[in-house]
Motif scaffolding. Structure first.
Motif, PDB file in Angstrom:
ATOM      1  N   SER A   4       0.826  -1.205   0.000  1.00  0.00           N
ATOM      2  CA  SER A   4       0.000   0.000   0.000  1.00  0.00           C
ATOM      3  C   SER A   4       0.861   1.257   0.000  1.00  0.00           C
ATOM      4  CB  SER A   4      -0.925  -0.002   1.223  1.00  0.00           C
ATOM      5  OG  SER A   4      -1.605   1.230   1.345  1.00  0.00           O
ATOM      6  N   CYS A  39     -13.651  -2.042  -7.700  1.00  0.00           N
ATOM      7  CA  CYS A  39     -14.379  -2.650  -6.587  1.00  0.00           C
ATOM      8  C   CYS A  39     -15.717  -3.223  -7.047  1.00  0.00           C
ATOM      9  CB  CYS A  39     -14.610  -1.627  -5.478  1.00  0.00           C
ATOM     10  SG  CYS A  39     -13.132  -1.228  -4.541  1.00  0.00           S
ATOM     11  N   LYS A 160     -13.824  -4.008  10.986  1.00  0.00           N
ATOM     12  CA  LYS A 160     -13.338  -5.389  10.928  1.00  0.00           C
ATOM     13  C   LYS A 160     -14.413  -6.335  11.454  1.00  0.00           C
ATOM     14  CE  LYS A 160      -9.585  -8.341  12.651  1.00  0.00           C
ATOM     15  NZ  LYS A 160      -8.360  -8.388  13.492  1.00  0.00           N
ATOM     16  N   ASP A 164     -17.528  -5.849   4.970  1.00  0.00           N
ATOM     17  CA  ASP A 164     -16.459  -6.356   4.114  1.00  0.00           C
ATOM     18  C   ASP A 164     -15.556  -5.222   3.639  1.00  0.00           C
ATOM     19  OD1 ASP A 164     -15.620  -8.921   2.459  1.00  0.00           O
ATOM     20  OD2 ASP A 164     -15.507  -7.196   1.108  1.00  0.00           O
ATOM     21  N   ALA A 165     -14.278  -5.509   3.531  1.00  0.00           N
ATOM     22  CA  ALA A 165     -13.298  -4.488   3.164  1.00  0.00           C
ATOM     23  C   ALA A 165     -13.621  -3.840   1.817  1.00  0.00           C
ATOM     24  CB  ALA A 165     -11.896  -5.101   3.125  1.00  0.00           C
ATOM     25  N   LEU A 166     -13.994  -4.641   0.831  1.00  0.00           N
ATOM     26  CA  LEU A 166     -14.305  -4.105  -0.488  1.00  0.00           C
ATOM     27  C   LEU A 166     -15.568  -3.243  -0.460  1.00  0.00           C
ATOM     28  CD1 LEU A 166     -13.446  -7.177  -2.731  1.00  0.00           C
ATOM     29  CD2 LEU A 166     -12.238  -4.988  -2.661  1.00  0.00           C
ATOM     30  N   ILE A 211      -7.093  -0.928  -1.416  1.00  0.00           N
ATOM     31  CA  ILE A 211      -7.462  -2.314  -1.106  1.00  0.00           C
ATOM     32  C   ILE A 211      -6.428  -2.943  -0.180  1.00  0.00           C
ATOM     33  CG2 ILE A 211      -7.703  -4.626  -2.095  1.00  0.00           C
ATOM     34  CD1 ILE A 211      -8.948  -3.289  -4.579  1.00  0.00           C
ATOM     35  N   ALA A 212      -5.134  -2.759  -0.499  1.00  0.00           N
ATOM     36  CA  ALA A 212      -4.073  -3.320   0.338  1.00  0.00           C
ATOM     37  C   ALA A 212      -4.113  -2.731   1.744  1.00  0.00           C
ATOM     38  CB  ALA A 212      -2.707  -3.060  -0.313  1.00  0.00           C
ATOM     39  N   THR A 214      -6.705  -1.336   3.330  1.00  0.00           N
ATOM     40  CA  THR A 214      -7.913  -1.752   4.051  1.00  0.00           C
ATOM     41  C   THR A 214      -7.761  -3.149   4.618  1.00  0.00           C
ATOM     42  OG1 THR A 214      -9.281  -0.343   2.631  1.00  0.00           O
ATOM     43  CG2 THR A 214     -10.400  -2.078   3.852  1.00  0.00           C
ATOM     44  N   TYR A 215      -7.213  -4.056   3.828  1.00  0.00           N
ATOM     45  CA  TYR A 215      -7.024  -5.419   4.330  1.00  0.00           C
ATOM     46  C   TYR A 215      -5.948  -5.470   5.413  1.00  0.00           C
ATOM     47  CZ  TYR A 215     -10.211  -7.849   1.218  1.00  0.00           C
ATOM     48  OH  TYR A 215     -11.341  -8.302   0.607  1.00  0.00           O
ATOM     49  N   ARG A 218      -7.423  -4.894   8.666  1.00  0.00           N
ATOM     50  CA  ARG A 218      -8.323  -5.966   9.090  1.00  0.00           C
ATOM     51  C   ARG A 218      -7.560  -7.180   9.595  1.00  0.00           C
ATOM     52  NH1 ARG A 218     -13.481  -4.963   6.946  1.00  0.00           N
ATOM     53  NH2 ARG A 218     -14.106  -7.126   7.072  1.00  0.00           N
ATOM     54  N   LEU A 219      -6.265  -7.239   9.289  1.00  0.00           N
ATOM     55  CA  LEU A 219      -5.471  -8.412   9.643  1.00  0.00           C
ATOM     56  C   LEU A 219      -4.641  -8.225  10.908  1.00  0.00           C
ATOM     57  CD1 LEU A 219      -4.248  -9.383   6.061  1.00  0.00           C
ATOM     58  CD2 LEU A 219      -6.024 -10.515   7.408  1.00  0.00           C
TER      59      LEU A 219
END
Length: 275
Positions: A4, A39, A160, A164-166, A211-212, A214-215, A218-219
């Motif tokens: 990202s 997306c 989270k 959903d992230a997307l 996208i990178a 956001t995920y 969440r991780l």
């Protein structure tokens, strides 16, 4: 988060290249319409919700609003200041995220983060005040970007296991595209073929970078994963030098070193007893 940071640094370079030829809100529109399309295609293919449940809409709109403010301030700063200075100041956001995550998400905070915060702001002072390597107002906008981004990214952590992230990105991209559309129409300036391709490339960098990012949130806990975003300082210095021919002042190097030191201290002691 590393991916990202690289993609957003590349996006900043494109913003700088097109900044004098393409109106700001036209840049914002292209940045978001490309990620919106990306997306939409992915979401429809996987049968996900486009904009999320109704009960989460107030916070989703809050996240999108602060995200848009952060985007506009970043675009202005990146178009009017050196990439290294903009990145260093905008990277103050992880420390603000740590505070917001503590107060609103009840994530633990460590004693080391207090002196680390002071070190980081000392680095920001070196970049913005003594050197004046860039004009002061764009640097102020970069700091505002850090404030807006910290609220936006804290909300990413909140969503989270809820949205959903997307879906979060789709909501953000649609909101930004719709808000910027009137300004885009009023101040529209037809881009050359080269600028059009650069705007599309900017949208691709920004879309996949979002996208990178956001995920990433969440991780892992927000206070920890945000530290890796500091790699963007090195990426911006390198790309600014290679692509734009920018030089990095001694004060900017010293300030960047302090900000990176603060981030390393935070990471090193992130698993120590907290308060």
């Amino acid at each position: 988060m590393l991916l990202s940071a690289l993609l957003f640094s590349a996006m900043q370079v494109v913003i700088n290249i097109t900044g004098n030829r393409v109106p700001l809100m036209e840049q914002v529109f292209f940045r978001n319409i490309v990620s919106l399309i990306l997306c939409f295609v992915i979401i429809r293919r996987h049968g996900l919700s486009l904009f999320g449940e109704r009960k989460y809409q107030p916070l989703l709109f809050m996240r999108s609003s602060f995200g848009l403010l952060g985007l506009v301030s970043l675009f202005y700063a990146a178009s009017n200041a050196t990439q290294a200075d903009v990145t260093i100041l905008s990277k103050l956001s992880p420390f603000l995220i740590t505070l917001f995550a503590f107060f609103f998400l009840k994530e633990q905070i460590n004693k080391i983060q207090v002196p680390a915060l002071l070190i980081a702001f000392g680095g920001a002072y070196l970049v913005a005040n003594p050197a004046f390597h860039s004009d002061l107002f764009p640097l102020f906008m970069a700091i505002l970007c850090a404030v807006f981004a910290s609220v936006s990214y804290t909300l990413l952590a909140y969503f989270k296991d809820k949205v959903d992230a997307l879906t979060v990105i789709m909501h953000f991209s649609t909101f930004c595209a719709l808000v910027s559309l009137p300004f885009f129409i009023i101040n529209y300036k037809p881009p050359s073929l080269t600028d059009f391709l650069l705007l599309v490339l900017m949208g691709i960098f920004g879309g996949f970078g979002q996208i990178a990012l956001t995920y990433a949130y969440r991780l892992a806990p927000a206070a920890e994963v945000s530290i890796y975003n500091y790699s963007g300082i090195l990426f911006s210095m390198l790309l600014g030098y290679l692509v734009l021919g920018e030089t990095v002042s001694t004060n900017s190097l010293a300030g960047g070193a302090l900000v990176i030191l603060a981030s390393l201290l935070t990471y090193r002691y992130s698993r120590q007893p907290s308060v």
